[in-house]
Design an enzyme around this catalytic site. Structure first.
Site, PDB file in Angstrom:
ATOM      1  CG  ASP A 243      -1.957  -1.157   1.131  1.00 43.64           C
ATOM      2  OD1 ASP A 243      -1.716  -2.093   0.345  1.00 43.64           O
ATOM      3  OD2 ASP A 243      -2.953  -1.131   1.861  1.00 43.64           O
TER       4      ASP A 243
ATOM      5  CD  GLU B  43      -3.465  -5.320   9.035  1.00 38.95           C
ATOM      6  OE1 GLU B  43      -3.856  -4.563   9.951  1.00 38.95           O
ATOM      7  OE2 GLU B  43      -3.770  -5.149   7.842  1.00 38.95           O
TER       8      GLU B  43
HETATM    9  C1  6A9 Z   1     -10.536  -1.702   4.281  1.00 40.76           C
HETATM   10  C2  6A9 Z   1     -11.911  -1.865   6.304  1.00 40.76           C
HETATM   11  C3  6A9 Z   1     -14.348  -3.326   8.466  1.00 40.76           C
HETATM   12  C4  6A9 Z   1      -3.904  -4.453   3.597  1.00 40.76           C
HETATM   13  O1  6A9 Z   1      -4.797  -8.426   4.336  1.00 40.76           O
HETATM   14  C5  6A9 Z   1      -5.557  -7.799   3.352  1.00 40.76           C
HETATM   15  C6  6A9 Z   1      -4.855  -6.555   2.842  1.00 40.76           C
HETATM   16  C7  6A9 Z   1      -3.510  -6.920   2.221  1.00 40.76           C
HETATM   17  O2  6A9 Z   1      -3.714  -7.643   1.042  1.00 40.76           O
HETATM   18  C8  6A9 Z   1      -2.665  -5.724   1.908  1.00 40.76           C
HETATM   19  O3  6A9 Z   1      -1.405  -6.137   1.491  1.00 40.76           O
HETATM   20  N1  6A9 Z   1      -4.698  -5.609   3.952  1.00 40.76           N
HETATM   21  C9  6A9 Z   1      -2.526  -4.849   3.125  1.00 40.76           C
HETATM   22  O4  6A9 Z   1      -1.747  -3.724   2.825  1.00 40.76           O
HETATM   23  C10 6A9 Z   1      -5.992  -5.227   4.559  1.00 40.76           C
HETATM   24  C11 6A9 Z   1      -6.837  -4.427   3.609  1.00 40.76           C
HETATM   25  C12 6A9 Z   1      -8.180  -4.085   4.125  1.00 40.76           C
HETATM   26  C13 6A9 Z   1      -8.889  -3.153   3.163  1.00 40.76           C
HETATM   27  C14 6A9 Z   1     -10.313  -2.947   3.501  1.00 40.76           C
HETATM   28  C15 6A9 Z   1     -11.903  -1.681   4.820  1.00 40.76           C
HETATM   29  C16 6A9 Z   1     -13.263  -1.985   6.832  1.00 40.76           C
HETATM   30  O5  6A9 Z   1     -13.519  -3.304   7.336  1.00 40.76           O
END
Ligand code: 6A9
Length: 700
Positions: free
Chosen positions: A442, A670
């Site tokens: 990101d 995480e």
């Molecule tokens: C936002 C939130 C109640 C971000 O693990 C999933 C991803 C990865 O693929 C990515 O590399 N995460 C990492 O930078 C989490 C992304 C969540 C986005 C959704 C909404 C509301 O939920």
């Protein structure tokens, strides 16, 4: 309702019906099978052959309520932010057995399920729910506890309650498309000593409604302890056979930690179905995709209960060691989501219920955007374990080819063999550095001014991996492999890699683009309205120019992480220096994502956007680092001994910290603070953070 201390069980026998395959895959929370339900017949749909899960499954679940003077809350799910001390699967074999604990103030709930295969229809399954007052949390153990079981059909099928003694629901019979006829029995509750619980009372509610309401008081369990104990013992044996943690000398508490990590990943596997919202590149409006179904693990059962493309490749590295057949199913489901052009949307938000949990700006998936093709990592592992039979590969192959060609053409860079992530954020005066969500990293710093000339090192390395695995698959199938081998050689050519990506001044590999190193956020009065509160606005103190991006971090390591560097590369010792330097990437908790010396280290991207991949320790990349260090420790070359030492140290640091954090907080997280090791971000996060199991087992 019954006073605390009772042990409640429900035997849920599902019999009769057609082709029922009663694998129990939890939804957002395993006990709420809900719309991500389970079950169903064998269908051949696309690539996916074998037991499908039913879109309109029988829905069953549990709610609970501790009745207190200050009226307790009715609970149906566990959500982050409720301050739940701990919840999750302690054991789950991904198929026929699971044991889960939910702790909250005053209460310990344990849910267990067992599947007994047999007969024509997949057999029976049973649940037992045990509720114990939790004296550890210092509350009134006389509180009334109500447990609400519900059974519902989703717009089709029939349900018939059978009531005993005027109020106690003894069973529900009925039929659905998938199951044919079935019978669910609720046994009477018992106490631990086997006596009738003193204060138990029963009610039920039978309602036809858009809501799910069969509200009933629950009952006593006849899942025999003997049978559950046998499953728990079998799980532990299989766990030890698979990962060998006792053999390696891990203490029982560490083994339980690893079991919980695996179990939560498996217990989070869900069946999702519905439509996504897709935005084609040149279309004006987004459109709904076709109905899709997806069997997938999820990063976080409570917070991100849906599929993410590059997360899934990491998940399957672990799942495949435990249950290769399940991994093959999951992989096939993902490849089935491909559009005709060869694109797989990165985040799978299928259907209304999934959409309801996602802020609108994240819902639409844009068709030019890729995501790291980590499914190739998982496939590579299946190949190495001889767990990808030819007929399976044959079915996969056309999709793999389409995916590779989509990536190779749509993400190509301006120079030959260079690559560029499409879909970076548009520049904006409030963004310190426009984000690159497709990369998965990101907010990791990229060129300050996005341009078509940008070269992204991580993507180039992913493509090298993809070409290599494509070559392997093609060879096995007797398909033309040379084009893939050619790409693999080009992208693996260390001299060419250095020409495109070695940043002499940084002493590391890097991205290249239109970049200024002198960029910062400053507080400014809003332009339009001088009376408005000041805002953070980006100032560029030196004009951007084409150059390497001055960020030393995970991206710089990619040629090492994906093992593209020759063992005798003169760059390898320099990367190992950066990796081991506490000024740069080394911490007592694992490798941090961005060097402390990097200008954007721990910088916010906007007022409301804290650093994410700009310092914290991430387990997926640390896993790749361990895997690579072990690789270089096994290759003849000048860095061999050093790689072995770094490997051992990094493994101790990573595993030690995740275990301590779990012990102290009850969760896997995480990401982890690079200064204190504390878990951060979403939790429980038993997606790729569960790779700690493979690090403990030293399986790469
Ligand atoms: C936002 C939130 C109640 C971000 O693990 C999933 C991803 C990865 O693929 C990515 O590399 N995460 C990492 O930078 C989490 C992304 C969540 C986005 C959704 C909404 C509301 O939920």
């Amino acid at each position: 309702s019954s006073r605390g201390g009772g042990s409640h069980g429900g035997r849920m026998g599902v019999s009769g019906g057609r082709g029922f395959r009663s694998t129990v895959y939890g939804g957002p929370l395993g006990i709420k099978d809900g719309p991500y339900g389970q079950g169903s017949s064998c269908r051949n749909q696309g690539l996916f052959q074998g037991p499908a899960r039913a879109p309109r499954a029988l829905v069953t679940g549990l709610m609970w309520l501790q009745q207190r003077e200050a009226a307790g809350a009715l609970r149906h799910t566990c959500e982050q932010g409720e301050g739940q001390p701990r919840y999750g699967w302690l054991q789950h074999d991904g198929d026929a057995f699971g044991a889960q604990e939910i702790r909250e103030r005053g209460l310990l709930l344990r849910t267990e399920f067992l599947k007994r295969p047999g007969g024509e229809h997949g057999g029976d399954w049973s649940w037992r729910i045990t509720a114990l007052p939790d004296p550890g949390t210092g509350t009134d153990t006389d509180a009334l506890l109500s447990l609400f079981f519900y059974v519902a059909t989703d717009g089709q099928g029939t349900l018939q309650p059978h009531v005993e003694d005027g109020a106690r629901l003894a069973s529900v019979t009925g039929s659905t498309e998938e199951l044919g006829s079935f019978n669910i029995s609720f046994l009477k509750p018992t106490t631990e000593t086997g006596a009738e619980p003193k204060y138990a009372s029963y009610h039920y509610l039978d309602a036809a409604s858009p809501g799910l309401h069969l509200l009933t008081e629950l009952v006593r369990g006849s899942l025999s302890n003997a049978e559950l104990a046998a499953h728990a013992a079998a799980f532990e044996r299989r766990f030890e056979d698979t990962f060998g943690l006792a053999r390696k000398g891990f203490a029982p508490a560490q083994q339980r930690f690893a079991q919980a990590a695996l179990s939560n990943l498996l217990g989070g596997v869900g069946y999702f179905h519905g439509r996504s919202v897709l935005q084609a590149e040149h279309a004006e409006e987004p459109v709904l995709s076709a109905e899709a179904e997806l069997l997938t693990a999820v990063p976080s059962r409570s917070f991100f209960p849906r599929g993410f493309l590059w997360d899934e490749g990491f998940h399957q590295l672990l799942v495949a060691r435990w249950d290769a057949a399940l991994s093959r199913d999951v992989l096939a489901h993902w490849l089935d989501l491909m559009t005709a052009e060869g694109w797989i949307p990165r985040e799978q938000i299928l259907g209304e219920e999934a959409r309801a949990r996602v802020p609108p700006e994240f819902v639409v998936q844009r068709s030019g955007s890729a995501n790291p093709p980590t499914l190739f990592l998982a496939l590579q592992q299946l190949l190495a374990a001889d767990a990808a039979p030819l007929p399976y590969l044959q079915r996969l192959y056309p999709r793999l080819r389409a995916w590779f060609h989509w990536l190779n053409s749509t993400q190509a860079g301006a120079l030959p063999t260079a690559f560029r992530w499409r879909g970076r954020d548009a520049p904006h005066e409030r963004l310190l550095n426009p984000k690159t969500l497709p990369s998965g990293l990101d907010d990791y710093p990229r060129a300050s001014h996005p341009s078509a000339d940008e070269r992204h090192l991580d993507l180039r390395c992913w493509m090298a991996l993809a070409a290599r695995v494509m070559g392997d698959v093609a060879e096995r199938l007797g398909e033309p492999a040379e084009p893939y081998r050619h790409t693999q050689r080009q992208l693996g050519d260390n001299a060419l890699l250095e020409r495109l990506h070695w940043a002499e001044r940084l002493g590391a590999f890097a991205d290249y683009g239109n970049h200024s190193e002198a960029v910062a956020l400053e507080r400014r009065p809003a332009r339009a309205d001088p009376a408005a509160p000041p805002q953070l606005v980006r100032v560029v103190r030196r004009a951007p120019r084409p150059q390497f991006v001055d960020a030393l971090g995970y991206v710089s390591l990619f040629p090492l992480l994906l093992q593209l560097l020759q063992p005798d590369s003169p760059r390898l010792p320099l990367l190992l220096d950066a990796l081991r330097s506490e000024q740069h990437l080394w911490t007592p908790f694992g490798l941090r994502s961005l060097s402390r010396a990097s200008p954007l280290y721990m910088q916010r991207n906007t007022e409301h956007d804290p650093p994410y991949w700009r310092g914290p320790v991430w387990v997926n990349v640390n896993y790749l680092a361990l895997r690579a260090l072990q690789h270089y420790a096994a290759q003849a070359g000048p860095q061999r001994a050093r790689a072995a030492r770094l490997y051992a140290e990094l493994r101790d640091n990573l595993v030690g910290n995740l275990f301590r954090q779990y012990r102290d907080s009850g969760y896997l997280w995480e990401h982890y603070s690079d200064s204190t090791g504390r878990g951060q971000g979403s939790h429980p996060f038993t997606g790729w953070s569960a790779l700690v199991v493979l690090a403990m087992a030293e399986q790469y």
